[in-house]
Design a protein around this motif. Structure first.
Motif, PDB file in Angstrom:
ATOM      1  N   GLY A  21       0.776  -1.237   0.000  1.00 32.14           N
ATOM      2  CA  GLY A  21       0.000   0.000   0.000  1.00 32.14           C
ATOM      3  C   GLY A  21       0.808   1.287   0.000  1.00 32.14           C
ATOM      4  O   GLY A  21       0.261   2.348  -0.283  1.00 32.14           O
ATOM      5  N   GLU A  22       2.066   1.239   0.286  1.00 36.29           N
ATOM      6  CA  GLU A  22       2.891   2.445   0.281  1.00 36.29           C
ATOM      7  C   GLU A  22       3.293   2.745  -1.159  1.00 36.29           C
ATOM      8  O   GLU A  22       3.633   1.841  -1.909  1.00 36.29           O
ATOM      9  CB  GLU A  22       4.117   2.190   1.168  1.00 36.29           C
ATOM     10  N   ARG A  23       3.222   4.019  -1.574  1.00 38.45           N
ATOM     11  CA  ARG A  23       3.362   4.363  -2.993  1.00 38.45           C
ATOM     12  C   ARG A  23       4.666   3.886  -3.620  1.00 38.45           C
ATOM     13  O   ARG A  23       4.664   3.437  -4.754  1.00 38.45           O
ATOM     14  CB  ARG A  23       3.171   5.853  -3.219  1.00 38.45           C
ATOM     15  N   TRP A  24       5.785   3.965  -2.926  1.00 42.26           N
ATOM     16  CA  TRP A  24       7.045   3.545  -3.526  1.00 42.26           C
ATOM     17  C   TRP A  24       7.041   2.054  -3.839  1.00 42.26           C
ATOM     18  O   TRP A  24       7.662   1.601  -4.796  1.00 42.26           O
ATOM     19  CB  TRP A  24       8.230   3.893  -2.623  1.00 42.26           C
ATOM     20  N   THR A  25       6.342   1.287  -3.025  1.00 42.49           N
ATOM     21  CA  THR A  25       6.323  -0.163  -3.203  1.00 42.49           C
ATOM     22  C   THR A  25       5.753  -0.538  -4.566  1.00 42.49           C
ATOM     23  O   THR A  25       6.355  -1.316  -5.303  1.00 42.49           O
ATOM     24  CB  THR A  25       5.526  -0.824  -2.067  1.00 42.49           C
ATOM     25  N   LEU A  26       4.607   0.011  -4.923  1.00 35.67           N
ATOM     26  CA  LEU A  26       4.019  -0.309  -6.227  1.00 35.67           C
ATOM     27  C   LEU A  26       4.836   0.267  -7.375  1.00 35.67           C
ATOM     28  O   LEU A  26       4.892  -0.330  -8.455  1.00 35.67           O
ATOM     29  CB  LEU A  26       2.574   0.173  -6.310  1.00 35.67           C
ATOM     30  N   LEU A  27       5.490   1.393  -7.161  1.00 39.64           N
ATOM     31  CA  LEU A  27       6.344   1.942  -8.214  1.00 39.64           C
ATOM     32  C   LEU A  27       7.581   1.070  -8.434  1.00 39.64           C
ATOM     33  O   LEU A  27       8.055   0.916  -9.560  1.00 39.64           O
ATOM     34  CB  LEU A  27       6.729   3.389  -7.897  1.00 39.64           C
ATOM     35  N   ARG A  30       6.255  -1.824 -10.393  1.00 40.28           N
ATOM     36  CA  ARG A  30       6.082  -1.386 -11.782  1.00 40.28           C
ATOM     37  C   ARG A  30       7.421  -1.358 -12.507  1.00 40.28           C
ATOM     38  O   ARG A  30       7.547  -1.831 -13.631  1.00 40.28           O
ATOM     39  CB  ARG A  30       5.434   0.005 -11.835  1.00 40.28           C
ATOM     40  N   ARG A  56      12.321  -0.453   1.192  1.00 36.76           N
ATOM     41  CA  ARG A  56      11.197  -1.021   0.429  1.00 36.76           C
ATOM     42  C   ARG A  56      11.581  -2.342  -0.229  1.00 36.76           C
ATOM     43  O   ARG A  56      10.786  -3.277  -0.256  1.00 36.76           O
ATOM     44  CB  ARG A  56      10.690  -0.048  -0.629  1.00 36.76           C
ATOM     45  N   LEU A  96      -4.634  -0.315 -12.149  1.00 36.94           N
ATOM     46  CA  LEU A  96      -4.401   1.052 -11.669  1.00 36.94           C
ATOM     47  C   LEU A  96      -3.952   1.961 -12.810  1.00 36.94           C
ATOM     48  O   LEU A  96      -4.362   3.128 -12.879  1.00 36.94           O
ATOM     49  CB  LEU A  96      -3.379   1.055 -10.536  1.00 36.94           C
TER      50      LEU A  96
END
Length: 147
Positions: A21-27, A30, A56, A96
């Motif tokens: 859920g933390e933004r850097w994690t999904l980036l 990606r 992360r 997303l």
């Protein structure tokens, strides 16, 4: 003030957000889907502080989303590869992206697209009924508690 955890939430979405859920994690995920595997590659692709990236990546490895694999012996250096669980995030990341393409328009259009390897067609995430197999539209979905 928002809590930092989702304790007491009987919900797989809440449990998933605990992990990604933390933004850097999904980036980072990606970036890994884009083919980046090495620490310096993530640094160059993301505007992220080294200590944040280190933290992360360690969390992603601990959660079983990525694994550290040595690619050099002297000195020992590692790359970060998506595990099966990490590759399973592909659908969520693409969903997303699709939402952003629809609702957060950019003058120059979407910056990325997901292509099917082999035929180069564009990949889309769609909902299908597990019972009848028919494609389901957003307004036909009823999310409900089952416990």
């Amino acid at each position: 003030m928002l809590k930092h955890t989702y304790e007491g939430q009987d919900c797989n979405l809440a449990r998933t957000l605990e992990v990604v859920g933390e933004r850097w994690t999904l980036l980072i995920v990606r970036s890994a889907l884009l083919g980046i595997k090495r620490f310096d590659g993530f640094l160059g692709n993301l505007d992220i502080a080294r200590n944040v990236l280190t933290n992360r990546l360690a969390r992603l490895v601990e959660a079983g989303i990525m694994e550290r694999v040595p690619y050099q012996d002297r000195p020992v250096r590692y790359e970060y590869q998506l595990t099966t669980a990490g590759r399973d995030l592909t659908r969520g990341v693409i969903a997303l992206m699709q939402w952003g393409d629809r609702h957060l328009h950019h003058e120059q259009g979407p910056p990325r697209r997901a292509d099917h390897i082999g035929c180069e067609g564009t990949v889309h995430v769609e909902l299908h009924c597990g019972h009848c197999g028919r494609q389901v539209h957003d307004e036909e979905v009823d999310v409900r508690s089952i416990r």
